[in-house]
Structure formats: C-alpha cells, structure tokens
Design a protein around this motif. Structure first.
Motif, PDB file in Angstrom:
ATOM      1  N   UNK A 473       0.821  -1.207   0.000  1.00 41.91           N
ATOM      2  CA  UNK A 473       0.000   0.000   0.000  1.00 41.91           C
ATOM      3  C   UNK A 473       0.862   1.266   0.000  1.00 41.91           C
ATOM      4  N   UNK A 474       1.668   1.477  -1.050  1.00 43.91           N
ATOM      5  CA  UNK A 474       2.479   2.688  -1.078  1.00 43.91           C
ATOM      6  C   UNK A 474       1.639   3.910  -1.415  1.00 43.91           C
ATOM      7  N   UNK A 475       1.949   5.031  -0.804  1.00 45.93           N
ATOM      8  CA  UNK A 475       1.271   6.287  -1.108  1.00 45.93           C
ATOM      9  C   UNK A 475       2.016   7.021  -2.213  1.00 45.93           C
ATOM     10  N   UNK A 476       1.421   8.114  -2.665  1.00 48.78           N
ATOM     11  CA  UNK A 476       2.063   8.983  -3.650  1.00 48.78           C
ATOM     12  C   UNK A 476       1.976  10.412  -3.121  1.00 48.78           C
ATOM     13  N   UNK A 477       3.107  11.108  -3.136  1.00 49.50           N
ATOM     14  CA  UNK A 477       3.155  12.499  -2.679  1.00 49.50           C
ATOM     15  C   UNK A 477       3.593  13.368  -3.846  1.00 49.50           C
ATOM     16  N   UNK A 478       2.783  14.373  -4.170  1.00 49.15           N
ATOM     17  CA  UNK A 478       3.082  15.258  -5.292  1.00 49.15           C
ATOM     18  C   UNK A 478       2.831  16.707  -4.880  1.00 49.15           C
ATOM     19  N   UNK A 479       3.419  17.633  -5.617  1.00 46.93           N
ATOM     20  CA  UNK A 479       3.148  19.049  -5.393  1.00 46.93           C
ATOM     21  C   UNK A 479       1.760  19.372  -5.929  1.00 46.93           C
ATOM     22  N   UNK A 494      -8.471   7.076 -15.468  1.00 45.53           N
ATOM     23  CA  UNK A 494      -8.546   6.074 -16.545  1.00 45.53           C
ATOM     24  C   UNK A 494      -8.472   4.649 -16.004  1.00 45.53           C
ATOM     25  N   UNK A 495      -7.783   4.464 -14.896  1.00 44.02           N
ATOM     26  CA  UNK A 495      -7.633   3.114 -14.349  1.00 44.02           C
ATOM     27  C   UNK A 495      -8.759   2.743 -13.389  1.00 44.02           C
ATOM     28  N   UNK A 496      -9.558   3.716 -12.993  1.00 42.50           N
ATOM     29  CA  UNK A 496     -10.652   3.443 -12.090  1.00 42.50           C
ATOM     30  C   UNK A 496     -10.234   3.114 -10.672  1.00 42.50           C
ATOM     31  N   UNK A 497      -9.044   3.574 -10.270  1.00 43.88           N
ATOM     32  CA  UNK A 497      -8.564   3.291  -8.917  1.00 43.88           C
ATOM     33  C   UNK A 497      -9.345   4.097  -7.875  1.00 43.88           C
ATOM     34  N   UNK A 498      -9.495   3.508  -6.711  1.00 41.65           N
ATOM     35  CA  UNK A 498     -10.008   4.243  -5.553  1.00 41.65           C
ATOM     36  C   UNK A 498      -8.822   4.672  -4.699  1.00 41.65           C
ATOM     37  N   UNK A 499      -9.008   5.739  -3.924  1.00 37.30           N
ATOM     38  CA  UNK A 499      -7.890   6.254  -3.129  1.00 37.30           C
ATOM     39  C   UNK A 499      -8.425   7.168  -2.040  1.00 37.30           C
ATOM     40  N   UNK A 500      -7.528   7.496  -1.104  1.00 36.26           N
ATOM     41  CA  UNK A 500      -7.821   8.486  -0.085  1.00 36.26           C
ATOM     42  C   UNK A 500      -6.908   9.689  -0.329  1.00 36.26           C
ATOM     43  N   UNK A 501      -7.458  10.875  -0.140  1.00 39.08           N
ATOM     44  CA  UNK A 501      -6.718  12.101  -0.465  1.00 39.08           C
ATOM     45  C   UNK A 501      -6.468  12.917   0.797  1.00 39.08           C
ATOM     46  N   UNK A 502      -5.290  13.536   0.870  1.00 39.16           N
ATOM     47  CA  UNK A 502      -4.973  14.447   1.959  1.00 39.16           C
ATOM     48  C   UNK A 502      -4.026  15.529   1.468  1.00 39.16           C
ATOM     49  N   UNK A 513      -4.488   3.380  -2.323  1.00 38.26           N
ATOM     50  CA  UNK A 513      -4.838   3.178  -3.732  1.00 38.26           C
ATOM     51  C   UNK A 513      -5.181   1.705  -3.955  1.00 38.26           C
ATOM     52  N   UNK A 514      -6.258   1.485  -4.672  1.00 40.78           N
ATOM     53  CA  UNK A 514      -6.661   0.113  -4.984  1.00 40.78           C
ATOM     54  C   UNK A 514      -7.088   0.036  -6.455  1.00 40.78           C
ATOM     55  N   UNK A 515      -6.352  -0.740  -7.258  1.00 38.62           N
ATOM     56  CA  UNK A 515      -5.141  -1.494  -6.922  1.00 38.62           C
ATOM     57  C   UNK A 515      -3.955  -0.570  -6.678  1.00 38.62           C
ATOM     58  N   UNK A 516      -2.905  -1.128  -6.071  1.00 40.44           N
ATOM     59  CA  UNK A 516      -1.732  -0.337  -5.691  1.00 40.44           C
ATOM     60  C   UNK A 516      -1.039   0.244  -6.918  1.00 40.44           C
TER      61      UNK A 516
END
Length: 522
Positions: A473-479, A494-502, A513-516
């Motif tokens: 379950x790696x996260x992604x950090x962007x500006x 486009x991939x239809x992923x679900x995720x949590x945002x902060x 993110x699912x899938x990772x």
C-alpha cells in the motif's frame, strides 16, 4: 587572560567563526533538502549498520568523509539536522585556520588578521556552504587550504621534515577522493613545490608523499580499477560537460563574471532556481556604477596576477601569491570548460575553491596599511560590512528546492507526522520530496523516486526503492497542481482506482490506492 587573548588572535577569531556558523545553522532557517538528507542517511547507516560506502549514494564520486564525520557527530549528539551540519561547520573552521596561517606566513601578520576578520563574517555564500552537508564541499576547501599551507612548508627548503611531506601527500589523496574538484588544488601545489625545489628536490621525501597520496586516494583508485573508470565516465558525462570550443569558453567566462562572481563576493544570494534568483537579484537593486567597476576590477586584477604568475613560473621562481593565482585560474578554467546548466551559475558551488584566495585580500589590506593605515582599515571595514549585509538579507526560500514553480519544504518534521498519522510507511515522490522524509522519520517512512511522468526516477538509495515496490500500500506524494499531479489524476481516472486524499501545505498525498500504484518503467 585578556592579555593572552590579545596575543593569540587566531583563538579569538576561531571562537567567533564558530559562533557565527553555529548561530546561522540554528537560527538562519537554511532549508534541509534531499542532497543533505542523503548525507544524513549515509551517516545513519555508518553508525547503526556499520556500512561504509566508498562514494556518495547514487554516484561514483564524492567520498564518504562528510558522512563519516556526521556519523561521529550523531554518536555524540544523536541524529538530527543540526548535528548533521556540525560536520561541515567543523571543516569550515579548519578552512579558516589554514587560510589564516597561509596568509600570515606568506604575507605577514596584518594580512593574517585581515583574512581572519573576513572569515569571521564571510559572504553569505561561503557561510551557507559552511553549514550545508551536501557531500563534501566544506571538506574540499578545508583540505585544499591545508594542502596550500603545507605546500609553503615543504617548498621552503630541504629542511622540511619528512612527516610534513607525508602529510601533504595524505591530505591530497583524501582530498581527491572527497571531491575530484580537488584537482584545482593538486595541480598548483605540485607545480609550486616542483618549481621551488627544482634540482634540490628530496626524492625520498617526495616518494613518501606520493605513497601517502596513493594510500589516501587508494579506495577511489581501486573502485575505478574494478569499474573500469566509472568516476571519469560520470565526470565526463553529458550532465556536466560540453564541447570545448573557444566560443563556449568565452561565453561561460562572461556569464561566470556576470552571474557567479557577484554571488561569491556577497552582492546577491545564490539559488538553484533561476526564476527565484532573478527576482532576488532585481530586488537587491545594486546600482551598476557600484557593481560593474568591482566586477571588472576583479577580472582585470585576476588577469594581471595570472600573467605575472606565468612569468614567475617561466623563471622558476613562483611566490605564494602565484600559488593562489594558479588555484583561482584552475578553478575558473575548469568551471568554464565544464558547466552547462544555469544552476551552476546561480548556485556556483563548484567555484568555492576561489575562497582560497581570501589571503590575497589580506595582502591588499596589508599593503594599503603601509601607505595609509586609516584607509586600509576603512577598506577592510567596507568589505566586512558588505559581507554582513549579505547575511542580513538572507532569504531561506532561496536555499530550498522549487518544483513546478512552488517552494517545497519536505524537510519539515511536521510532514513526517502528517504521513505517520495516516499510517503511511512507504511512498513514491519526486527526488526533492523523498529523502528528507526518510531522514526525519529515522527511516520509518521510506521513499521511492518517480518523475513528473510517473516513471521510475533517480533513486540514490536502491534498497528504499525495492522496499516501496514490495509494499502492498504505497502512497504517492506530489506538489499540488503540478504536472505530476495532473498525470496522476489522469491515471487514477482512466484506471478506475479508488484512493484516499490528503493535503499538507502545498503537497497532496494519495494513499490507500486500490489497486496499488507502481511506477512506469523504461
């Protein structure tokens, strides 16, 4: 006690230098960024894992002297950004000691005092790079200053003790391993000693220096034998070199005098972001009638010194002033032959060896004092006042990384707390966002680097990248609102992923993110 301090100004000066650097490190607000974090992580691995790397992570040059020194600081004071910066601060004091001793021996006590006064309140650029642990820059000029002083000693006559020759060779070897830029000291020192000694060169002592040099630089030489010259390949790569033509050299020299020299002197603050530098330069608003004569005068003086030193070399009678001139010529020449990117001009760290010429300013003050004592004192006061003004105008934002036109503060400990509160232990991010988090979290939150197109980026420490790739379950950090975030949102849609945002300040965090997510390879 007061009489003793008056008789030993170097002790007082070093104490003041130490105070100015410690104060700047504690209160200046110098940004903690990824290149420094790498040194801190190397120091942690040396101290806690007993791993001693041959080079700075991710490249085959810059030796481990700074991380080794930082590991000692960590053992004494614990791992922190401040204790990390104790390493370059220590070497900056070594630089002051040997630069002052050189000035005093070569040009007299007044020149030594003027040199020391300059170092107590140096230009902002020198002060900044006296506290930044970026892989070995403070160590480079410290070892260079030591080798210049030792060169005066061993070249003074056949009576120089053998251990001084051996020490000069060892310092030079370690210097070359610490940073290949040490070549700008090595060549002038060898030439100066050879011309001074000539037929009376003590072969046994010289052989001892050569053996010590081979031992000091031995790990670098052995590594390059195994890798068939990887250090030379990296140094000659497309990121740091360009076709050598007279036109290119001339253009670089003009830009160096116009952009870099005022930074070194203290008129402008350096920045790796060209836009931020241009804005700061415009805000400084130095009138051309002040700036231009000083730039041109320094350029003309440098050319005159070079011509005179060439004449002395041809007559086999170089002076200590010639030795410093050759260091300056090698530094500027190599810089103009190799640099291609604007950041090297607006953050001219490869010109730091030019500060070895500070004793020349001491010589000017000493000469002026013999003609007009009050005028000499006023001259020194004006120079130190310029240095103090440059420090007073310090803007921490210019030392920090910029991504997509935005200032980022990934070295802030509160970012680590934000990620830990979200139970994030692995994440993907830009290089300048990644490694400060790893250091500040004591490697409890580890990164893997991706670029703006969500491809695998420049991972200096591969084990982290492997750990993140293996995470479920790696996260992604962007500006926020950056090109990378736009690409990420397109991919998520486009991939239809679900995720949590902060969001933390101007950084957006996507986790669960699912899938990772896995970065694009190739």
């Amino acid at each position: 006690m007061a009489d003793w301090l008056v008789k030993h100004p170097l002790v007082v000066g070093i104490a003041l230098c130490c105070g100015s650097r410690l104060g700047f490190a504690l209160l200046g607000g110098v940004a903690f960024e990824s290149d420094e974090a790498i040194v801190g992580l190397m120091a942690r691995h040396i101290l806690y894992r007993h791993e001693i790397p041959l080079f700075y992570y991710g490249q085959s040059y810059l030796g481990p002297l700074e991380p080794l020194s930082a590991a000692l600081a960590f053992a004494l004071a614990g791992p922190s950004v401040f204790s990390l910066r104790l390493a370059p601060i220590f070497y900056s004091l070594v630089f002051v000691v040997f630069t002052t001793l050189f000035a005093r021996r070569a040009f007299g006590p007044i020149a030594g005092l003027a040199t020391l006064a300059y170092c107590v309140a140096p230009p902002l650029f020198l002060l900044t790079w006296s506290v930044k642990a970026r892989g070995g820059y403070a160590e480079l000029i410290a070892l260079g200053a030591a080798s210049l002083w030792l060169a005066l000693d061993v070249a003074s006559g056949p009576g120089a003790r053998a251990w001084r020759w051996i020490l000069l060779g060892g310092v030079s070897g370690v210097g070359l391993w610490t940073d290949p830029l040490y070549i700008v000291y090595l060549c002038p020192v060898v030439l100066y000693v050879a011309l001074q000694q000539r037929a009376r060169l003590p072969l046994v002592k010289a052989l001892g220096a050569l053996v010590a040099f081979a031992i000091g630089a031995g790990p670098m030489f052995l590594a390059n034998l195994r890798s068939h010259g990887e250090t030379l390949r990296e140094l000659a790569g497309p990121n740091v070199s360009q076709p050598t033509t007279v036109a290119v050299f001339h253009a670089n020299l003009v830009e160096t005098l116009r952009e870099s020299l005022p930074i070194l002197v203290g008129f402008f603050e350096a920045s790796s972001n060209a836009g931020a530098f241009s804005a700061a330069r415009a805000a400084a608003d130095w009138p051309t009638w002040i700036l231009t004569p000083i730039q041109d005068g320094l350029a003309v003086a440098g050319l005159a010194l070079l011509i005179v030193s060439a004449w002395h070399a041809a007559r086999l009678g170089p002076t200590p002033l010639d030795l410093l001139t050759w260091v300056g010529a090698c530094t500027v020449g190599l810089f103009c032959l190799s640099q291609v990117e604007s950041l090297y001009l607006t953050e001219p760290r490869y010109l730091l060896p030019l500060y070895s010429l500070i004793p020349v300013a001491g010589l000017v003050v000493s000469t002026a004092r013999s003609l007009h004592p009050v005028g000499a004192a006023a001259l020194l006061a004006c120079v130190v006042a310029l240095n103090v003004l440059s420090i007073a105008r310090f803007d921490p934002a210019l030392t920090a990384p910029w991504l997509d036109g935005q200032l980022v503060d990934a070295g802030n400990p509160s970012l680590v707390r934000f990620l830990e509160d979200r139970s994030i232990t692995t994440f993907y991010a830009d290089y300048w966002l990644a490694y400060p988090v790893a250091f500040q979290s004591r490697e409890q939150v580890v990164p893997s680097v991706i670029d703006d197109h969500l491809r695998v980026g420049f991972n200096r420490y591969i084990p982290y990248a492997i750990a993140v790739d293996g995470s479920s379950d790696p996260a992604i950090v962007v500006v926020a609102n950056s090109h990378a975030e736009k690409k990420l949102r397109e991919m998520l849609l486009t991939s239809g992923r679900t995720y949590r945002f902060g969001r933390w300040r101007n950084l957006d965090v996507y986790d669960h993110l699912s899938p990772a997510f896995r970065p694009i390879r190739g």
